[in-house]
Design an enzyme around this catalytic site. Structure first.
Site, PDB file in Angstrom:
ATOM      1  N   SER A  68      -0.058  -4.658  -1.200  1.00 51.46           N
ATOM      2  CA  SER A  68      -0.928  -5.314  -2.175  1.00 51.46           C
ATOM      3  C   SER A  68      -0.176  -5.899  -3.379  1.00 51.46           C
ATOM      4  CB  SER A  68      -1.980  -4.281  -2.591  1.00 51.46           C
ATOM      5  OG  SER A  68      -2.933  -4.823  -3.428  1.00 51.46           O
ATOM      6  N   THR A 507      -2.361   6.274  -6.867  1.00 59.32           N
ATOM      7  CA  THR A 507      -1.371   5.464  -6.146  1.00 59.32           C
ATOM      8  C   THR A 507       0.032   5.538  -6.741  1.00 59.32           C
ATOM      9  OG1 THR A 507      -1.876   3.516  -7.470  1.00 59.32           O
ATOM     10  CG2 THR A 507      -3.132   3.780  -5.441  1.00 59.32           C
TER      11      THR A 507
HETATM   12  P1  NG1 Z   1      -4.930   4.250  -9.363  1.00 58.02           P
HETATM   13  O1  NG1 Z   1      -3.446   4.184  -9.225  1.00 58.02           O
HETATM   14  O2  NG1 Z   1      -5.577   5.459  -8.742  1.00 58.02           O
HETATM   15  O3  NG1 Z   1      -5.343   4.020 -10.800  1.00 58.02           O
HETATM   16  C1  NG1 Z   1      -5.168   1.674  -8.612  1.00 58.02           C
HETATM   17  C2  NG1 Z   1      -6.230   0.911  -9.359  1.00 58.02           C
HETATM   18  C3  NG1 Z   1      -7.545   1.074  -8.631  1.00 58.02           C
HETATM   19  C4  NG1 Z   1      -7.450   0.652  -7.159  1.00 58.02           C
HETATM   20  C5  NG1 Z   1      -6.246   1.342  -6.510  1.00 58.02           C
HETATM   21  C6  NG1 Z   1      -5.977   0.877  -5.106  1.00 58.02           C
HETATM   22  C7  NG1 Z   1      -6.531   0.620 -11.781  1.00 58.02           C
HETATM   23  C8  NG1 Z   1      -6.620   1.263 -13.103  1.00 58.02           C
HETATM   24  N1  NG1 Z   1      -6.385   1.435 -10.723  1.00 58.02           N
HETATM   25  O4  NG1 Z   1      -5.559   3.027  -8.545  1.00 58.02           O
HETATM   26  O5  NG1 Z   1      -8.542   0.349  -9.281  1.00 58.02           O
HETATM   27  O6  NG1 Z   1      -7.384  -0.739  -7.035  1.00 58.02           O
HETATM   28  O7  NG1 Z   1      -5.056   1.166  -7.299  1.00 58.02           O
HETATM   29  O8  NG1 Z   1      -5.224  -0.276  -5.030  1.00 58.02           O
HETATM   30  O9  NG1 Z   1      -6.596  -0.621 -11.676  1.00 58.02           O
HETATM   31 ZN    ZN Z   2      -4.550  -6.093  -2.957  1.00 51.79          ZN
END
Ligand code: NG1
Ligand code: ZN
Length: 550
Positions: A68, A507
């Site tokens: 991504s 993540t």
């Molecule tokens: P995490 O790393 O859990 O905050 C991020 C994005 C989520 C979602 C995931 C999956 C923010 C604050 N967090 O998650 O919204 O998109 O990655 O890709 O944008």
């Molecule tokens: Zn993406």
């Protein structure tokens, strides 16, 4: 095959040994880490995808190889269930267990035990469709994955280099082919035809807007947007930027939707490409996130994020449903996360029900399914609109009594075709935004003025152990470490319109701190104070203590 061909699995598994010392985890975005560590994971994902398909009586499962918005050395993989939705969560745990078996023998043991406990009938067929983004590590990982398919005797269909939402579309189209729920022709061409035809119907007779500049993040959105561009050019001119998919290191580098959202800035590469007032948008590396923006006459950058998209789209749908004479017959709702700007929540809640759920697309998607028409967007630009089976039936059988009702109804039916209901889709969402702007005769300026964003700041804190952070109330309150939430509350109440929350990332190995306030310096200061508090209370390397970042 009615039993596992142990010799074949052993032979192939030996070609894809698990690196020692790495613990993998199937998280909110599947497996995601450095691409050069993922070979064994991809092989085992091939096997689990085959088993998932067998378990679901041969329905086609999807697999997407992408990281991504992450930088180029990262890669990842996620599974897609038959309706084009995220993998059922109990299987996320199984995928994690598979990925962590230390040796081939351990893996064979785990595999055998799983087939027995999950009662998988190995004589069933297995079908898997897969794709990858443009990352250089992609081809080798796909090849490891294909060995997994071979080991379990699954039939694979290679969808090549394409976007995440197109892969989700393919999965749903393949599984609904020839049924009353047929989703579309199961090819990339079918996807573009479905979207562009619906778009053309929706904007027919409307003025052609100034060209839209698209920052393709130097990723797979570039070839996809180029295909779309040719199909919609009579109604919408797309100017593609950041299309260098083969330049090493260019992917998501100082460009793309995540850069725009995090830095709250125009990608430097677009500086001379955007005229004052002209609309621009950024896709992320696999084209499932979308951020809009424009530069005003004074040169100031204005960001139109996922919350602004939700506000624009939800208000438009509410209006169409009302004009169609269906008010009160379809319940429409919006789903957000705690990261939604407070001003967007206020704007939306004055118009329709709004629900807040924990971060992660699957939570938003499931909550949106509870409405007849469910609009969900993460502030970062990932989102879509779901039309429930009830609403689809109602819209297709309803008999309008006036020409105005009939027109509004036709628009709603075309929107159902335009919107990729399987997952957030930057290109489909972009056309959706363009439809609403065309109908409302809005430029970015009018859209932006629906409400004024509260200034906000998102900060990462590297702590010794993020697993001690536990939350409740859709992640808005910390329950662990004990006592920390009380200290946060004490600081927050000193700020005008202050709001802040802390949660562990799903993540990355960090804790995220979000803060907003009615004034920019206060939002920054609040985020910095809370980040410092979190850091001091939970210990860590002094060199990593959050610094002032204004
Ligand atoms: P995490 O790393 O859990 O905050 C991020 C994005 C989520 C979602 C995931 C999956 C923010 C604050 N967090 O998650 O919204 O998109 O990655 O890709 O944008
Ligand atoms: Zn993406």
């Amino acid at each position: 095959m009615a039993t596992i061909d142990v010799e074949e699995v052993r032979r192939l598994s030996d070609l894809h040994p698990k690196p020692a010392l790495i613990r993998f985890q199937y998280g909110t975005a599947g497996f995601r880490t450095l691409g050069n560590t993922l070979d064994s994971v991809l092989f085992r994902v091939g096997i689990i995808a085959g088993l998932r398909s067998k378990k679901l009586d041969g329905k086609t499962i999807g697999v997407m190889v992408t990281a991504s918005h992450n930088p180029e050395p990262d890669n990842g993989v996620k599974l897609v269930d038959p309706r084009g939705e995220m993998l059922e969560s109990s299987w996320e745990t199984h995928a994690t267990t598979f990925s962590n078996a230390a040796t081939t023998e351990d893996f064979l043991f785990v595999l055998d035990a799983f087939v027995k406990t999950a009662k998988i009938d190995l004589s069933k067929p297995a079908r898997v469709v897969y794709a990858r983004d443009t990352r250089p590590s992609g081809p080798a990982l796909v090849s490891a994955f294909e060995d997994g398919l071979k080991a379990i005797g699954a039939e694979g269909r290679d969808a090549g280099v394409t976007t995440t939402p197109i892969l989700h579309y393919l999965v749903r189209s393949i599984n609904t082919k020839g049924t009353k729920d047929a989703y579309g022709e199961d090819s990339e061409q079918g996807y573009f035809a479905k979207l562009s035809e619906a778009f053309k119907k929706l904007v027919a007779g409307r003025a052609t807007p100034p060209p839209l500049v698209i920052d393709c993040a130097n990723g797979v959105g570039a070839p996809a947007a180029a295909k779309l561009s040719g199909l919609v050019k009579e109604n919408l001119l797309l100017v593609l930027e950041n299309t260098s998919t083969t330049t090493p290191g260019a992917l998501n580098n100082s460009c793309g939707a995540d850069y725009v959202k995090t830095a709250q800035k125009l990608p430097p590469s677009l500086a001379s490409k955007l005229n004052a007032g002209q609309r621009g948008c950024s896709l992320d590396g696999d084209a499932d996130r979308l951020m809009y923006f424009y530069i005003d006459e004074g040169g100031k950058f204005h960001m139109l994020d996922g919350d602004k998209i939700a506000a624009l789209v939800a208000a438009f749908i509410v209006e169409l449903v009302k004009t169609a004479g269906l008010e009160g017959q379809l319940n429409i709702g919006v789903v957000q996360t705690a990261y939604a700007n407070g001003a967007s929540t206020k704007y939306l809640a004055e118009r329709l029900p709004v629900k807040c759920v924990p971060t992660g697309v699957k939570h938003l998607h499931h909550a949106a399914e509870h409405y007849d028409i469910g609009v969900y967007f993460e502030a970062n630009g990932h989102g879509t609109v779901l039309f429930s089976p009830t609403s689809q039936d109602k819209l297709t059988t309803y008999e309008p009594s006036t020409p105005a009702q009939s027109t509004a109804l036709t628009h709603l039916i075309n929107l159902m075709q335009l919107i990729n209901q399987t997952v957030g889709d930057a290109l489909s969402d972009m056309l959706l935004v363009e439809v609403v702007l065309a109908h409302k005769s809005y430029s970015g300026v009018e859209w932006d003025s629906l409400y004024a964003d509260l200034p906000n700041r998102l900060v990462k804190v590297v702590v010794a152990d993020r697993t001690i952070f536990k939350t409740q109330d859709a992640e808005r309150q910390l329950v662990s470490p004990p006592g920390l939430q009380k200290k946060i509350d004490e600081i927050v109440q000193r700020y005008d319109g202050g709001r802040s929350f802390v949660r562990p990332s799903g993540t990355e190995d960090v804790v995220r701190v979000y803060a907003e306030s009615i004034f920019r310096p206060q939002a920054d200061e609040l985020a910095f104070r809370i980040a410092g508090l979190v850091y001091d209370e939970t210990g860590g390397d002094p060199a990593q203590r959050p610094k002032e970042f204004m």
